[in-house]
Design an enzyme around this catalytic site. Structure first.
Site, PDB file in Angstrom:
ATOM      1  N   LYS A   1      55.306  -8.166 -18.166  1.00  0.00           N
ATOM      2  CA  LYS A   1      56.570  -7.950 -17.454  1.00  0.00           C
ATOM      3  C   LYS A   1      57.145  -6.623 -17.890  1.00  0.00           C
ATOM      4  O   LYS A   1      57.372  -6.385 -19.072  1.00  0.00           O
ATOM      5  CB  LYS A   1      57.555  -9.095 -17.751  1.00  0.00           C
TER       6      LYS A   1
ATOM      7  N   ASP B   1      70.571 -17.630 -14.709  1.00  0.00           N
ATOM      8  CA  ASP B   1      69.930 -17.284 -13.439  1.00  0.00           C
ATOM      9  C   ASP B   1      68.935 -18.393 -13.096  1.00  0.00           C
ATOM     10  O   ASP B   1      67.801 -18.143 -12.717  1.00  0.00           O
ATOM     11  CB  ASP B   1      69.223 -15.929 -13.569  1.00  0.00           C
TER      12      ASP B   1
HETATM   13  P1  ADP Z   1      62.889 -10.775 -12.637  1.00  0.00           P
HETATM   14  O1  ADP Z   1      63.693 -10.721 -13.892  1.00  0.00           O
HETATM   15  O2  ADP Z   1      62.678  -9.395 -12.120  1.00  0.00           O
HETATM   16  O3  ADP Z   1      63.403 -11.738 -11.634  1.00  0.00           O
HETATM   17  P2  ADP Z   1      60.857 -12.719 -13.390  1.00  0.00           P
HETATM   18  O4  ADP Z   1      60.567 -12.847 -14.836  1.00  0.00           O
HETATM   19  O5  ADP Z   1      61.733 -13.747 -12.784  1.00  0.00           O
HETATM   20  O6  ADP Z   1      61.421 -11.244 -13.081  1.00  0.00           O
HETATM   21  O7  ADP Z   1      59.481 -12.678 -12.603  1.00  0.00           O
HETATM   22  C1  ADP Z   1      59.393 -12.420 -11.204  1.00  0.00           C
HETATM   23  C2  ADP Z   1      58.322 -13.297 -10.564  1.00  0.00           C
HETATM   24  O8  ADP Z   1      57.048 -13.072 -11.170  1.00  0.00           O
HETATM   25  C3  ADP Z   1      58.578 -14.782 -10.739  1.00  0.00           C
HETATM   26  O9  ADP Z   1      59.383 -15.297  -9.711  1.00  0.00           O
HETATM   27  C4  ADP Z   1      57.180 -15.377 -10.743  1.00  0.00           C
HETATM   28  O10 ADP Z   1      56.743 -15.560  -9.418  1.00  0.00           O
HETATM   29  C5  ADP Z   1      56.332 -14.288 -11.360  1.00  0.00           C
HETATM   30  N1  ADP Z   1      56.128 -14.536 -12.811  1.00  0.00           N
HETATM   31  C6  ADP Z   1      56.854 -14.025 -13.834  1.00  0.00           C
HETATM   32  N2  ADP Z   1      56.382 -14.432 -15.042  1.00  0.00           N
HETATM   33  C7  ADP Z   1      55.320 -15.219 -14.784  1.00  0.00           C
HETATM   34  C8  ADP Z   1      54.381 -15.944 -15.618  1.00  0.00           C
HETATM   35  N3  ADP Z   1      54.452 -15.929 -16.948  1.00  0.00           N
HETATM   36  N4  ADP Z   1      53.408 -16.658 -14.997  1.00  0.00           N
HETATM   37  C9  ADP Z   1      53.316 -16.668 -13.643  1.00  0.00           C
HETATM   38  N5  ADP Z   1      54.151 -16.010 -12.815  1.00  0.00           N
HETATM   39  C10 ADP Z   1      55.148 -15.292 -13.361  1.00  0.00           C
END
Ligand code: ADP
Ligand code: MG
Length: 398
Positions: free
Chosen positions: A124, A229
């Site tokens: 991320k 959130d």
């Molecule tokens: P943001 O803070 O930008 O919203 P997120 O951490 O919510 O970022 O991640 C965005 C999207 O990426 C999530 O809605 C999910 O679909 C995917 N995602 C994030 N982390 C994971 C993970 N560890 N495993 C699978 N999918 C993930």
């Protein structure tokens, strides 16, 4: 801003040193003067080697030249910071190759990566300040605007905070991805083979999933925390299959929670608003999507807060603060997250969030799959084959 690792393998060890020097120089300089880069890089080849590396880095956009009245200098770009973080992760063997982008979040890019055994993970990349940075970029006066220097600081804070909370939650047994590593504005965690609740059109038993989610909100609160959130994008739903004795399969839906940079303490001055908003979000989603409305009102912040005073469980809000996250850092980050949410015109509510998908992203050519589309059906697992670019090679031999 898309992560492009193509130039990574062409960088020589000296280029990495110079890139690191620009990063070091940025700590005290909005614009790093060339002599300072030379001094910090301390290349054996001297100034000419540094100049060669500077043009190589500028050519691929990892640093950018800025002309100013007093002196010319360079600043690190988001791309440059991405490369430094990837380099660190690769050196520590937290990742070996980088695959496709699976999500463009509000303030992040989510990439599938793999370690050297081929095990898939998630990287991320926090992109806080991306929007203000862009408005700032077009502003000739940007050196006077502190925001130009702060995107790096704020994105790093977001990653640090998210990582600290993930570690604390994981240690307490919460259903979250396993936090594996953090460098600068990035985190490496396990890939959850599940879809966001947003993409799920029907569930066999909405009441039981709803109860699990409310229980999660309450369990967080009992540790002094509010997610902040808690919506259908940040809840991944895993299908756990068990075969019963008579051969019948039973499927249990297990929610996994992600996305923690905005978490707040139950002691936060707006805690009640955040808590109630999280609860409301789930209620509204269940009513719209599954036509399920709980007969029990609440839970309400006031009641939970009263119980919290008497409870004995570990206060994770205190744990995270004790881990080196100062009040000032929390404040800076909170202000930035708020500013960004206001810029998006969203109040942090999921229903609004999907209207702004493409905002704040310059090169939105392949915005793949966070499931913005109401009709979208999950096909297969996200654990499919992803094309991977090996970046781990670049650290071999230095
Ligand atoms: P943001 O803070 O930008 O919203 P997120 O951490 O919510 O970022 O991640 C965005 C999207 O990426 C999530 O809605 C999910 O679909 C995917 N995602 C994030 N982390 C994971 C993970 N560890 N495993 C699978 N999918 C993930
Ligand atoms: Mg999210």
């Amino acid at each position: 801003m898309k992560l492009d690792t193509r130039a990574m393998r062409h960088l020589a060890p000296e280029d990495w040193r110079v890139l690191t020097a620009v990063e070091m120089g940025s700590k005290n300089h909005e614009l790093v003067p060339t002599p300072l880069i030379e001094k910090l890089a301390r290349l054996r080849g001297g100034a000419s080697g540094v100049h060669r590396s500077i043009s190589a880095l500028a050519k691929v956009g990892l640093i950018a030249k800025v002309k100013e009245a007093k002196y010319d200098g360079y600043r690190l770009t988001y791309g440059g910071l991405d490369y430094l973080a990837l380099h660190t992760h690769a050196t520590r063997k937290d990742l070996y190759s980088v695959g496709t982008r699976i999500g463009v979040g509000k303030e992040s890019d989510i990439m599938v990566v793999a370690d050297d055994t081929g095990t898939q993970r998630v990287l991320k990349i926090h992109r806080l300040g991306r929007i203000s940075f862009r408005t700032v970029k077009s502003n000739r006066d940007y050196l006077k605007n502190r925001a130009s220097g702060s995107w790096m600081y704020l994105s790093r804070l977001a990653a640090m905070k998210e990582y600290a909370f993930m570690k604390a939650l994981y240690a307490e047994g919460f259903p979250v991805p396993v936090p594996l590593a953090q460098s600068r504005h990035t985190i490496v965690m396990t890939l959850v083979d599940a879809f966001p609740l947003r993409q799920i059109s029907t569930v066999p038993d909405p009441a039981s999933l709803y109860a699990d989610l409310i229980a999660l909100i309450l369990r967080l609160a009992s540790h002094g925390l509010i997610h902040g959130d808690f919506n259908e994008f940040n809840i991944l739903v895993k299908e756990e299959k068990t075969v019963l004795e008579d051969g019948v399969e039973s499927i249990r839906l297990e929610p996994v929670v992600i996305d923690f940079p905005q978490m707040v303490s139950m002691e936060h001055q707006n805690a009640e608003m955040y808590f109630d908003r999280d609860v409301e979000c789930i209620k509204r989603f269940f009513s719209r999507r599954f036509h399920f409305t709980s007969t029990t009102p609440g839970p309400f912040y006031k009641d939970i807060k009263k119980k919290l005073k008497k409870s004995q469980v570990t206060r994770l809000d205190a744990t995270v603060e004790a881990s080196g996250f100062t009040k000032k850092m929390l404040k800076d980050l909170e202000a930035a997250i708020k500013e960004q949410a206001e810029k998006r015109g969203s109040k942090g509510l999921s229903e609004e969030a999907d209207d702004d998908e493409n905002e704040g992203d310059e090169d939105e050519d392949d915005a793949s799959s966070t499931g913005e589309d109401e009709e979208e059906e999950p096909v297969g697992g996200i654990l499919g084959q992803h094309h991977m670019d090996a970046v781990g090679d670049v650290v071999q031999g230095h």
